[in-house]
Design an enzyme around this catalytic site. Structure first.
Site, PDB file in Angstrom:
ATOM      1  N   TYR A 125       0.871  -1.172   0.000  1.00  0.00           N
ATOM      2  CA  TYR A 125       0.000   0.000   0.000  1.00  0.00           C
ATOM      3  C   TYR A 125       0.910   1.225   0.000  1.00  0.00           C
ATOM      4  O   TYR A 125       1.603   1.512   0.972  1.00  0.00           O
ATOM      5  CB  TYR A 125      -0.888   0.041   1.240  1.00  0.00           C
ATOM      6  CG  TYR A 125      -1.914  -1.062   1.345  1.00  0.00           C
ATOM      7  CD1 TYR A 125      -2.268  -1.837   0.245  1.00  0.00           C
ATOM      8  CD2 TYR A 125      -2.549  -1.325   2.550  1.00  0.00           C
ATOM      9  CE1 TYR A 125      -3.217  -2.840   0.346  1.00  0.00           C
ATOM     10  CE2 TYR A 125      -3.504  -2.325   2.666  1.00  0.00           C
ATOM     11  CZ  TYR A 125      -3.829  -3.077   1.565  1.00  0.00           C
ATOM     12  OH  TYR A 125      -4.774  -4.073   1.684  1.00  0.00           O
TER      13      TYR A 125
ATOM     14  N   PHE B  84     -13.224  -5.331   1.081  1.00  0.00           N
ATOM     15  CA  PHE B  84     -14.318  -4.609   0.429  1.00  0.00           C
ATOM     16  C   PHE B  84     -15.658  -4.926   1.109  1.00  0.00           C
ATOM     17  O   PHE B  84     -16.638  -5.272   0.444  1.00  0.00           O
ATOM     18  CB  PHE B  84     -14.386  -4.925  -1.064  1.00  0.00           C
ATOM     19  CG  PHE B  84     -13.222  -4.414  -1.860  1.00  0.00           C
ATOM     20  CD1 PHE B  84     -12.438  -3.372  -1.406  1.00  0.00           C
ATOM     21  CD2 PHE B  84     -12.902  -4.975  -3.084  1.00  0.00           C
ATOM     22  CE1 PHE B  84     -11.360  -2.896  -2.138  1.00  0.00           C
ATOM     23  CE2 PHE B  84     -11.829  -4.515  -3.833  1.00  0.00           C
ATOM     24  CZ  PHE B  84     -11.056  -3.463  -3.355  1.00  0.00           C
ATOM     25  N   PRO B  85     -15.715  -4.835   2.466  1.00  0.00           N
ATOM     26  CA  PRO B  85     -16.978  -5.134   3.141  1.00  0.00           C
ATOM     27  C   PRO B  85     -18.100  -4.172   2.769  1.00  0.00           C
ATOM     28  O   PRO B  85     -19.274  -4.490   2.956  1.00  0.00           O
ATOM     29  CB  PRO B  85     -16.612  -5.005   4.627  1.00  0.00           C
ATOM     30  CG  PRO B  85     -15.448  -4.076   4.651  1.00  0.00           C
ATOM     31  CD  PRO B  85     -14.678  -4.385   3.402  1.00  0.00           C
ATOM     32  N   LEU B  86     -17.724  -3.005   2.250  1.00  0.00           N
ATOM     33  CA  LEU B  86     -18.713  -2.011   1.838  1.00  0.00           C
ATOM     34  C   LEU B  86     -18.739  -1.838   0.325  1.00  0.00           C
ATOM     35  O   LEU B  86     -19.246  -0.844  -0.191  1.00  0.00           O
ATOM     36  CB  LEU B  86     -18.424  -0.667   2.522  1.00  0.00           C
ATOM     37  CG  LEU B  86     -18.422  -0.726   4.050  1.00  0.00           C
ATOM     38  CD1 LEU B  86     -18.047   0.617   4.652  1.00  0.00           C
ATOM     39  CD2 LEU B  86     -19.784  -1.172   4.569  1.00  0.00           C
ATOM     40  N   GLY B  87     -18.170  -2.808  -0.398  1.00  0.00           N
ATOM     41  CA  GLY B  87     -18.222  -2.774  -1.848  1.00  0.00           C
ATOM     42  C   GLY B  87     -16.940  -2.325  -2.507  1.00  0.00           C
ATOM     43  O   GLY B  87     -16.774  -2.497  -3.708  1.00  0.00           O
ATOM     44  N   GLY B  88     -16.040  -1.702  -1.760  1.00  0.00           N
ATOM     45  CA  GLY B  88     -14.755  -1.319  -2.328  1.00  0.00           C
ATOM     46  C   GLY B  88     -14.850  -0.084  -3.202  1.00  0.00           C
ATOM     47  O   GLY B  88     -15.496   0.904  -2.855  1.00  0.00           O
ATOM     48  N   PHE B  89     -14.192  -0.155  -4.356  1.00  0.00           N
ATOM     49  CA  PHE B  89     -14.135   1.014  -5.236  1.00  0.00           C
ATOM     50  C   PHE B  89     -15.487   1.319  -5.862  1.00  0.00           C
ATOM     51  O   PHE B  89     -15.709   2.402  -6.396  1.00  0.00           O
ATOM     52  CB  PHE B  89     -13.080   0.793  -6.320  1.00  0.00           C
ATOM     53  CG  PHE B  89     -11.693   0.613  -5.765  1.00  0.00           C
ATOM     54  CD1 PHE B  89     -11.051   1.648  -5.119  1.00  0.00           C
ATOM     55  CD2 PHE B  89     -11.039  -0.604  -5.859  1.00  0.00           C
ATOM     56  CE1 PHE B  89      -9.781   1.496  -4.586  1.00  0.00           C
ATOM     57  CE2 PHE B  89      -9.773  -0.780  -5.337  1.00  0.00           C
ATOM     58  CZ  PHE B  89      -9.136   0.267  -4.699  1.00  0.00           C
TER      59      PHE B  89
ATOM     60  N   PRO C  10     -18.947   1.373  -4.215  1.00  0.00           N
ATOM     61  CA  PRO C  10     -19.674   1.187  -2.959  1.00  0.00           C
ATOM     62  C   PRO C  10     -21.038   0.539  -3.156  1.00  0.00           C
ATOM     63  O   PRO C  10     -21.691   0.715  -4.188  1.00  0.00           O
ATOM     64  CB  PRO C  10     -19.811   2.620  -2.428  1.00  0.00           C
ATOM     65  CG  PRO C  10     -18.681   3.365  -3.051  1.00  0.00           C
ATOM     66  CD  PRO C  10     -18.509   2.754  -4.406  1.00  0.00           C
ATOM     67  N   LEU C  11     -21.441  -0.223  -2.139  1.00  0.00           N
ATOM     68  CA  LEU C  11     -22.731  -0.897  -2.186  1.00  0.00           C
ATOM     69  C   LEU C  11     -23.855   0.112  -2.373  1.00  0.00           C
ATOM     70  O   LEU C  11     -23.933   1.121  -1.673  1.00  0.00           O
ATOM     71  CB  LEU C  11     -22.964  -1.665  -0.884  1.00  0.00           C
ATOM     72  CG  LEU C  11     -22.103  -2.891  -0.617  1.00  0.00           C
ATOM     73  CD1 LEU C  11     -22.340  -3.389   0.806  1.00  0.00           C
ATOM     74  CD2 LEU C  11     -22.413  -3.988  -1.620  1.00  0.00           C
TER      75      LEU C  11
END
Length: 289
Positions: free
Chosen positions: A62, A212-217, A219-220
């Site tokens: 990173y 990506f618990p929230l969808g990552g790049f 978003p959900l």
């Protein structure tokens, strides 16, 4: 589903709070280069630990090197109960592309880079990130790469080993080679390909860490998710995190942010209990995706 009241889980020989922190967003755009505000990055890390976060996920690719150096600046000397989990197996080129880096020499160098930049003598947990396909798990033997990491553990440089971006067959192969304490794959409300794997790992006391618990790049986004959030007077992202916490007791969350306010919002997901009808609605998101 479990209940959100189960707030801790085992990660190797440590007990960690299930709501942790992912350091990916502390680097610059595209997880490349330095952040625009290094002081803010230091502040969010210190706020996370002050709020009780004792599991931080990072990697020396990173930035590269950036997030580990910021973690060291912000938190070293580290609290006794803090578990740092890093990843090896990839590298960045000069344009920021993600490339495989899992020859024996590259893996050994990556462990030493993480040790140096984090300021540690031993890495608490190292995930081997499989790069047969950058975009998702792909079948193939991981024995050669994992045996190098197991050797580094025998040398005392690594305490525990995990796997990332892997198939169930690779998890089984890995467990034949050495103890695996966690698996880190993509999983969230809309991306539920690992349902069976999560349940199997839970039976054996192995942590599962969704990236990506929230969808990552991307978003959900879901009308059903938004409707449940309004009904519970919470944000959609808080609901998505709470659903993961209730999905299985072995799930450890590492949502990332560079904002203290957003960090606080994420951590409040641990206080949110989802009623059965809300869970049923949320479960339907993957079926419609």
């Amino acid at each position: 589903m479990t209940t959100a009241s189960q707030t801790t889980y085992r990660l190797g020989d440590r007990t960690v709070n299930r709501l942790g922190y992912g350091a990916m967003q502390l680097a610059g755009p595209g997880v490349f280069g330095p952040p625009k505000d290094r002081a803010a990055a230091v502040a969010v890390l210190r706020a996370a630990v002050e709020a009780g976060v004792n599991h931080i996920d990072t990697s020396d690719f990173y930035g590269p090197h950036v997030t580990n150096q910021i973690i060291r600046e912000a938190l070293s000397p580290y609290p006794d109960d803090l578990t740092l989990c890093t990843k090896i197996g990839a590298r960045r080129d000069d344009k920021g592309a993600w490339l495989p880096a899992y020859s024996p020499d590259e893996l050994r160098s990556a462990v030493h880079d993480n040790l140096r930049n984090l300021g540690l003598d031993v890495l608490p947990v190292v995930n081997l990130r499989i790069m047969f396909d950058v975009h998702g798990p792909a079948e193939g033997s991981i024995r050669q790469q994992l045996e190098v990491l197991a050797e580094l553990r025998q040398q005392g440089l690594v305490r525990h080993i995990g796997l990332s971006n892997v198939t169930p067959a690779q998890v089984a192969e890995g467990r034949d080679i050495c103890e695996i304490v966690c698996v880190q794959n993509q999983y969230n409300l809309a991306h539920r390909g690992d349902d069976d794997l999560i349940d199997a790992l839970a039976k054996d006391g192995i942590a599962y860490v969704p990236f990506f618990p929230l969808g990552g790049f991307s978003p959900l986004q879901s009308d059903a998710l938004s409707d449940v959030a309004r009904r519970l007077d919470a944000s959609p992202l808080q609901v998505a995190l709470a659903w993961l916490l209730q999905r299985s007791p072995n799930i450890l969350l590492i949502p990332g942010t560079s904002s203290v306010a957003h960090l606080d919002d994420n951590l409040r997901a641990g206080e949110l209990a989802l009623p059965a009808d809300a869970v049923a609605t949320l479960d339907g998101i993957a079926q419609r995706a």
